[in-house]
Design a protein around this motif. Structure first.
Motif, PDB file in Angstrom:
ATOM      1  N   ASP A  45       0.819  -1.370  -0.085  1.00 43.97           N
ATOM      2  CA  ASP A  45      -0.014  -0.332   0.064  1.00 43.97           C
ATOM      3  C   ASP A  45       0.776   0.899   0.216  1.00 43.97           C
ATOM      4  O   ASP A  45       0.359   2.686   0.090  1.00 43.97           O
ATOM      5  N   ILE A  46       2.282   0.936   0.377  1.00 40.89           N
ATOM      6  CA  ILE A  46       3.439   2.066   0.599  1.00 40.89           C
ATOM      7  C   ILE A  46       3.206   2.810  -1.522  1.00 40.89           C
ATOM      8  O   ILE A  46       3.938   1.833  -1.743  1.00 40.89           O
ATOM      9  N   LYS A  47       3.133   4.148  -1.428  1.00 39.56           N
ATOM     10  CA  LYS A  47       3.555   4.991  -3.014  1.00 39.56           C
ATOM     11  C   LYS A  47       5.173   5.572  -2.527  1.00 39.56           C
ATOM     12  O   LYS A  47       3.779   6.924  -1.623  1.00 39.56           O
ATOM     13  N   MET A  48       5.554   5.553  -3.058  1.00 37.44           N
ATOM     14  CA  MET A  48       6.624   6.350  -3.144  1.00 37.44           C
ATOM     15  C   MET A  48       7.420   8.019  -4.296  1.00 37.44           C
ATOM     16  O   MET A  48       7.341   6.513  -4.997  1.00 37.44           O
TER      17      MET A  48
ATOM     18  N   ASN B 286       3.624   3.450   7.282  1.00 36.10           N
ATOM     19  CA  ASN B 286       2.808   5.017   5.951  1.00 36.10           C
ATOM     20  C   ASN B 286       3.244   5.586   5.740  1.00 36.10           C
ATOM     21  O   ASN B 286       3.381   6.567   4.908  1.00 36.10           O
TER      22      ASN B 286
ATOM     23  N   ALA C 236       6.745   7.043   5.739  1.00 35.99           N
ATOM     24  CA  ALA C 236       7.042   6.872   4.406  1.00 35.99           C
ATOM     25  C   ALA C 236       6.445   7.984   3.715  1.00 35.99           C
ATOM     26  O   ALA C 236       7.598   8.618   2.831  1.00 35.99           O
ATOM     27  N   VAL C 237       5.034   8.830   3.705  1.00 33.74           N
ATOM     28  CA  VAL C 237       5.487   9.913   3.247  1.00 33.74           C
ATOM     29  C   VAL C 237       5.680  11.095   3.699  1.00 33.74           C
ATOM     30  O   VAL C 237       6.274  12.103   2.916  1.00 33.74           O
TER      31      VAL C 237
ATOM     32  N   VAL D 225       9.169  11.018   1.544  1.00 30.17           N
ATOM     33  CA  VAL D 225       8.676  11.797  -0.107  1.00 30.17           C
ATOM     34  C   VAL D 225       8.544  12.766   0.416  1.00 30.17           C
ATOM     35  O   VAL D 225       9.098  13.615  -0.831  1.00 30.17           O
TER      36      VAL D 225
END
Lengths: 215, 217
Positions: free
Chosen positions: A62-65, B92, B95-96, B99
């Motif tokens: 689910d993690i998008k980067m 999560n 991680a954001v 970015v």
């Protein structure tokens, strides 16, 4: 471990930066080639992965980067126990490395990636190198590498006393420059020259370059 | 505690660090650097930062430079103190944050920095502003702000529901940008404007911005 996916181009320095970490960490991943010549990175489908329309983009479940250095740091922390250790457990050494991660991003890359564009990438795209710009950039790169020479005479690696993430971040642009007339700027400085050759000699790096040869 | 910051109170990069320290409620000593006298370009300062730039942080026997390395260090070392700037409890979210910290460094800053320099710094040091650089940067910044507008129409802060380093890193340059003739780039985008008004009214930034005057006395 399924679910790790990279969208990018094997010639893009930012994509290569991420792939290098995948290989250092010995992680399996799915590589989805983005057709940049046809502008695929500017399509709505890709913009949903990276609203800035740049490669690479990355998914871990689910993690998008996006942003290569965010992805590499995520990988290095999340998969710390896999493959090559790219981070330091000792807080002071980790803090010291984080400085040089920023140095790569704000001092080295600014100059070196423009120089790689002039000397290596423009000819690949059938464009002409601007020699005056290239000479000016080589001079600026020399000043940055003077600081690197002093650093590397005290620590074996840019990351510190062991190979780490800050070294890996340099590999893609160093790779291009070391096969160009800019190589002289590196090898004129003995510690820098040795370091540049080392980071490009890593087996993980060879696997990244091999992807280009598949093209 | 032993935290020491070397810099000048109006510097964008120094204030990036000062805001972070205040968000964390940390005590520290501020050591002004004789910027006009070029103290940062000579020994012994060069031993602290070989690139001859401010700020520098000292924490006991550890010396750090590069403002975003310093804020990252503070946010991590003191993660359980004050505001959680890196959302370390959630993989999560963290991680954001990573970015959008990179987005500020790689997309926003390269577009906004030349405008601030040409409009506010160049005149102070007797140089002519280069309108071509300003115009190119305004176009780049507009494109970046379009992405921000779309994002901030869905979430309150750049990395999610909470204020993080990703937002904090924007404060100093944006503060000066709003003093240029081009503030409309922010004002004309309602969600970016609301976000800017929110983050710039946080007490930690208000405290630091009092000293952010681009004049050399």
């Amino acid at each position: 471990m399924g679910g790790l996916r990279v969208h990018g181009s094997p010639f893009s320095t930012a994509t290569m930066r991420v792939l290098a970490v995948f290989h250092e960490k010995e992680l399996e991943y799915d590589f989805v080639q983005v057709d940049m010549k046809s502008g695929e990175h500017k399509t709505d489908k890709f913009l949903a992965l990276n609203p800035f329309g740049q490669v690479p983009a990355f998914e871990d479940g689910d993690i998008k980067m996006f942003e290569s250095r965010a992805i590499t740091q995520y990988l290095a922390h999340t998969y710390a126990d896999r493959g090559t250790q790219l981070l330091f457990k000792e807080p002071k050494k980790m803090a010291d490395q984080s400085v040089w991660v920023e140095v790569e991003a704000h001092h080295f890359d600014k100059v070196a990636s423009k120089l790689a564009w002039e000397l290596c990438l423009k000819p690949m795209f059938g464009m002409k190198t601007d020699e005056a710009t290239a000479e000016e950039l080589k001079g600026e790169l020399g000043k940055v590498l003077d600081v690197y020479e002093a650093r590397l005479s005290r620590t074996t690696f840019i990351s510190g006393d062991a190979f780490g993430l800050a070294d890996v971040h340099h590999a893609p642009v160093v790779h291009y420059l070391m096969s160009s007339p800019a190589k002289e700027v590196f090898v004129a400085r003995p510690h820098v020259g040795k370091w540049a050759e080392y980071i490009l000699s890593r087996p993980a790096w060879a696997r990244v370059v091999a992807l280009q040869n598949k093209e | 505690m032993g935290l020491k910051v070397y810099g000048v109170p109006m510097s964008t990069c120094t204030t990036r660090v000062l805001v972070c320290l205040h968000e964390k409620g940390l005590e520290f000593e501020f050591v002004p650097v004789n910027f006009l006298g070029g103290e940062h370009k000579q020994p012994p300062f060069l031993e602290k930062n070989p690139f001859g730039q401010i700020p520098v942080l000292e924490d006991s026997d550890l010396t750090l430079f590069e403002s975003r390395a310093i804020t990252g260090y503070i946010a991590d070392k003191f993660k359980d103190t004050g505001c959680d700037l890196i959302r370390h409890g959630d993989c999560n979210e963290a991680a954001v944050v990573r970015v959008w910290v990179e987005v500020e460094a790689q997309q926003y800053n390269p577009a906004i920095q030349p405008i601030v320099y040409q409009c506010l710094v160049a005149p102070l040091i007797g140089k002519t502003s280069d309108q071509k650089i300003i115009d190119e940067s305004l176009e780049k910044l507009g494109n970046v702000l379009d992405v921000y507008e779309a994002r901030l129409s869905k979430i309150k802060y750049l990395a999610g529901d909470h204020f993080t380093l990703a937002d904090l890193h924007h404060l100093s340059y944006t503060f000066y940008f709003m003093k240029t003739p081009y503030a409309s780039l922010i004002e004309s985008r309602p969600h970016v404007k609301a976000w800017w008004e929110d983050i710039s009214s946080r007490p930690a930034f208000v405290k630091v911005s009092v000293n952010m005057k681009y004049e050399f006395n």
